[in-house]
Design an enzyme around this catalytic site. Structure first.
Site, mmCIF file in Angstrom:
data_model
loop_
_atom_site.group_PDB
_atom_site.id
_atom_site.type_symbol
_atom_site.label_atom_id
_atom_site.label_comp_id
_atom_site.label_asym_id
_atom_site.label_seq_id
_atom_site.Cartn_x
_atom_site.Cartn_y
_atom_site.Cartn_z
ATOM 1 C CB CYS A 294 -0.965 -0.041 1.168
ATOM 2 S SG CYS A 294 -2.048 -1.503 1.061
ATOM 3 C CG HIS B 156 -3.535 2.877 0.867
ATOM 4 N ND1 HIS B 156 -3.879 2.215 -0.288
ATOM 5 C CD2 HIS B 156 -3.706 1.978 1.882
ATOM 6 C CE1 HIS B 156 -4.223 0.973 0.019
ATOM 7 N NE2 HIS B 156 -4.123 0.810 1.322
ATOM 8 C CG ASN C 31 -6.629 -1.672 0.538
ATOM 9 O OD1 ASN C 31 -5.835 -1.502 -0.394
ATOM 10 N ND2 ASN C 31 -6.240 -1.749 1.797
#
Lengths: 324, 324
Positions: free
Chosen positions: B116, B249, B279
């Site tokens: 990430c 993020h 995500n």
């Protein structure tokens, strides 16, 4: 401000098991094994023990480097691990190493994936980092290909060894100055060297494990590697005879010999050490460079040449500037 | 000579299947699924089809980028793929992409492994490259985490989507100028997010697949991310209120909300798009940035903030300089 970048030192580690290219190991006749070992110039290889992973080799090599240099972990601004055989897909080996050895939190930490060109490509990444940031950085080249090799496939099994090398890069003038570093790629050769069934793709119709098109890679290397060497030399107005040593990736003795012959290099310009190491993937060049470093004199030019999986190839040109 | 580096454009691609966070999919009561979806702010996610791999998403995103820009493949000097879910361990996804799309042989081709934080870390690698070499480079962020997620583990399954984003970097002044890029690591948190049984380590005593310490990562992010943002702002004499947007993020809406609250950011400074994407690991920031780019005015400052697996975190500071 752009800094010059230097290689100061290299720490190394080998897989804990020695595997011989003999009849007992390879399951062929002694005559056949002897013929194979003589052709490839590889008689034994270090192999990772079953419970020994890439992070273990990477850690041992990095600890060796830190023990033999005066660089404290707090001063390391970049920690790169080049591997194609990580412990896990998520996270990278560099994360594990960072935690185990207590490097600082503002360290640039990254795994890069590259094979036999991984010393050259890693050198590009870490040098680009240091050119702008300055300071110290460590590039670890570490792999355990043995875990992906099909035991019955002697064309790959007899070649590869498991090892790691941790190279200290710095913008402080000492050791080997980086004069040039360039790499090339031809992804149309992706299938020439693939670890089938590794990671996430389901490969049907072929056995899982490393599949190598040996003749294809030899042919590619003999075409592309001399071209890249010539381009690099031309860019610096140098001739091959001015190189103290050309450190070829130790794919095997036969391939290195072919490259040396094609380039008409003198035997003493082409050191080799694969006899009892095998092809240690991206660790092979720094393992060889470590052996050569003590014999260098100020002004000696050394070229490191990687080639292999990808397909990819590249050249690093270094000049020894002394150790004080 | 050090070049300035700019982001020109972004191409994107999503996994071919839409998975909803509903009772039929997750096997929980509709009320329970609704509660979960509302808390994380994720109602559906793109998931790779069984025969769709990271290289397929990476290729689609790169083709989209090449179609919407005027950059010919011959002009691309660097091709990086950031992934933790490659098709094979050997070679990298970037090799496959290089061959499929016919990038030039003198292109710098490399896979990097980061989660990430992978947009920020990838930005550092490609920017360092372009600062010295000049020209154009493409960073592809692509993952198919769904293939490593245990279907019964709703704490991860309901979160992650599969996607790719290909970002065109250039030293030609246009789009978003890179003002700063810094990343941090704490490898002592390696175990907070691990894909067990992936790659080569044999993990016993735990189920294979992604294992996440959600509360641990939330706690880490709330401690470390604001600190990194403040450090970056201080280095440029800026205040949070001067940022047009902070692109976190898109871990999930709850975590982004907590970060925004802790930093006292205005709602309009914190765009979100995870509701129907989930995500998407390192693709999440460029997916969000792509949505935001058209609305920017000259002089707008945008900060991109990655955090997660490793543990790692980082900040990229950008200034919109116009599109002509």
């Amino acid at each position: 401000m752009m800094h010059d970048v230097y290689i100061h030192d290299i720490g190394t580690a080998l897989g804990g098991i020695t595997e011989r290219n003999d009849a007992a190991t390879l399951g062929q006749s002694e005559a056949e094994c002897q013929r194979l070992a003589d052709k490839i110039g590889i008689h034994s290889r270090p192999i990772a023990a079953p419970d020994q992973y890439t992070s273990d080799l990477a850690r041992a090599a990095t600890e060796a480097l830190l023990a033999q240099t005066v660089v404290p972990t707090e001063s390391v601004g970049a920690l790169l691990v080049c591997t194609q055989t990580p412990d896990h897909l998520i996270p990278g080996v560099s994360s594990r190493l960072h935690g185990q050895l207590g490097f600082p939190q503002d360290c640039f930490v990254l795994d890069i994936n590259q094979g036999c060109s991984g010393f050259v490509v890693g050198c590009q990444v870490i040098a680009n980092w240091l050119r702008t940031a300055g300071g110290n950085g460590i590039l670890v080249n570490a792999d355990t290909y043995s875990k992906l090799i099909r035991r019955g496939d002697l064309t790959t099994r007899a070649l590869f060894g498991d090892a790691a090398a941790a190279t200290l890069y710095s913008t402080q003038r000492k050791g080997l100055r980086l004069l040039d570093c360039r790499s090339y790629a031809d992804g149309s050769g992706y299938d020439a060297f693939v670890a089938r069934g590794s990671a996430l793709r389901t490969d049907t119709g072929t056995p899982n494990g490393i599949c190598m098109d040996g003749p294809g890679i030899l042919n590619f290397a003999l075409r592309k590697v001399p071209e890249a060497i010539t381009l690099t030399l031309d860019a610096h107005g140098l001739r091959l005879t001015q190189l103290h040593a050309v450190l070829f990736h130790q794919a095997n003795s036969f391939m290195v010999g072919q490259l040396a012959r094609k380039l008409k290099l003198a035997t003493e310009q082409v050191p080799q050490n694969c006899m009892n190491l095998g092809n240690t993937v991206s660790a092979s060049i720094p393992l060889l460079l470590k052996e050569q470093m003590n014999g260098l004199r100020r002004g000696d030019l050394v070229m490191a040449v990687g080639f292999g999986v990808g397909l990819s190839w590249g050249v690093t040109l270094l000049e020894y500037v002394g150790n004080d």
